[in-house]
Design an enzyme around this catalytic site. Structure first.
Site, PDB file in Angstrom:
ATOM      1  N   HIS A  48       0.814  -1.227   0.000  1.00 36.94           N
ATOM      2  CA  HIS A  48       0.000   0.000   0.000  1.00 36.94           C
ATOM      3  C   HIS A  48       0.846   1.275   0.000  1.00 36.94           C
ATOM      4  O   HIS A  48       0.282   2.370  -0.139  1.00 36.94           O
ATOM      5  CB  HIS A  48      -0.934   0.028   1.203  1.00 36.94           C
ATOM      6  CG  HIS A  48      -1.963  -1.051   1.210  1.00 36.94           C
ATOM      7  ND1 HIS A  48      -2.811  -1.281   0.148  1.00 36.94           N
ATOM      8  CD2 HIS A  48      -2.274  -1.987   2.149  1.00 36.94           C
ATOM      9  CE1 HIS A  48      -3.599  -2.297   0.429  1.00 36.94           C
ATOM     10  NE2 HIS A  48      -3.295  -2.750   1.630  1.00 36.94           N
ATOM     11  N   ASP A  80      -3.335 -10.510  -2.310  1.00 36.89           N
ATOM     12  CA  ASP A  80      -3.866  -9.968  -1.068  1.00 36.89           C
ATOM     13  C   ASP A  80      -5.321  -9.535  -1.283  1.00 36.89           C
ATOM     14  O   ASP A  80      -5.700  -9.119  -2.381  1.00 36.89           O
ATOM     15  CB  ASP A  80      -3.022  -8.762  -0.655  1.00 36.89           C
ATOM     16  CG  ASP A  80      -3.315  -8.266   0.746  1.00 36.89           C
ATOM     17  OD1 ASP A  80      -2.536  -8.580   1.667  1.00 36.89           O
ATOM     18  OD2 ASP A  80      -4.311  -7.537   0.925  1.00 36.89           O
TER      19      ASP A  80
END
Length: 308
Positions: free
Chosen positions: A121, A158
């Site tokens: 991220h 993910d």
């Protein structure tokens, strides 16, 4: 033999009590892998030049200036600095780079980096979502720059979209970033029409409540053909295990066998195009038993495939 890269100093990265990205994640994985036949190494910190391919110096300086000597500093609603955070983050990036060097240098057929904090991220100038440095993007750019590769694929399974990896590789035509992720779900990115400036991004959102049957269908019908057409010389994996049905942060319904199946298909891809070369980096997974079992299934497939 599969290379496992870890470092005890990752345990010095702490989050406030009750935070899902907890210190106990890696001890759970270590226990699950303890009896597995693997080559084991301690991660080095990343060299600055490797990190600077993805993050500018002023961003790194800002993180260093914000780091506390005690307690916590909050960067956003989910992302905190503790005294051990930045060393752990640099070790995570270093593990990914070392894994690339080992696999491309022939020292190991594949590798798993059991490191935290996660990285996918972290955008170019924004830490977020428990992440500080873009480990897999740093590894991909290192493979291109230091090993003169022409094509590197990054596969992210993910449950949350890897917005940071997408941001860091958005303009890089020598990479193909492929992400499967629940949508709608935080961070809200990852729509199918986000394709990169070089048509080098493939996002495949998955609906809440969907199970392993759907990811198997999507992989065979959509993802594998796209990756085969790209013909990567190295496959890097963002291995988040939070698509598991028991994970508290999302609503996909995968089980341990689904992670093993997907790992096997990734290894098939690498065998066809990249001499089997796979580098996998831990991302999410927040139910400790599910994380441990899924990570063990993932690494066991890497071990089996690496031993040929």
């Amino acid at each position: 033999m599969t290379l496992l890269i870890d470092h005890p100093d990752t345990d010095a990265h702490a989050n406030p009590p009750g935070h899902p990205e907890q210190v106990a994640r890696l001890p759970a994985i270590r226990a699950a892998l303890a009896d597995m036949a693997l080559t084991r190494e301690t991660a080095p910190p990343a060299a600055p030049e490797a990190v600077l391919r993805c993050h500018p110096q002023d961003f790194l300086d800002g993180l260093a200036a914000a780091a506390p000597t005690e307690g916590f500093v909050q960067l956003d609603p989910d992302t905190w600095l503790s005294p051990g955070t930045l060393r752990a983050a640099w070790l995570g990036a270093g593990a990914a780079v070392r894994a690339v060097d080992a696999v491309l240098g022939g020292a190991a057929p594949n590798a798993f980096c059991a490191m935290r904090p996660p990285g996918h991220h972290a955008e170019r100038t924004t830490p977020m979502g428990f992440c500080y440095l873009g480990n897999v993007a740093i590894a991909a750019k290192h493979a291109l720059a230091a090993h003169d590769l022409a094509r590197v694929a990054v596969v992210d399974f993910d449950v949350h979209h890897g917005n940071g990896t997408q941001d860091l590789l958005w303009d890089e035509a020598r990479t193909l970033f492929v992400s499967t992720h629940q949508s709608p779900l935080w961070p809200g990115t990852g729509a199918a029409d986000e394709t990169g400036t070089q048509d080098n991004v493939m996002n495949r959102p998955l609906p809440p409540g969907s199970d392993g049957a759907l990811i198997r269908q999507v992989w065979e019908a959509e993802i594998a053909p796209r990756l085969d057409a790209f013909a990567p010389e190295l496959v890097i994996v963002s291995a988040g295990f939070d698509a598991h049905a028991d994970d508290p942060l999302a609503q996909l319904q995968w089980d341990t066998d689904d992670f093993a199946w997907l790992t096997d298909r990734i290894c098939d891809l690498a065998a066809r195009h990249a001499d089997g070369r796979v580098v996998s980096c831990l991302e999410g997974g927040y139910d400790l038993p599910a994380l441990a079992a899924s990570a063990a299934a993932h690494v066991d497939v890497l071990r089996r495939r690496g031993d040929g």
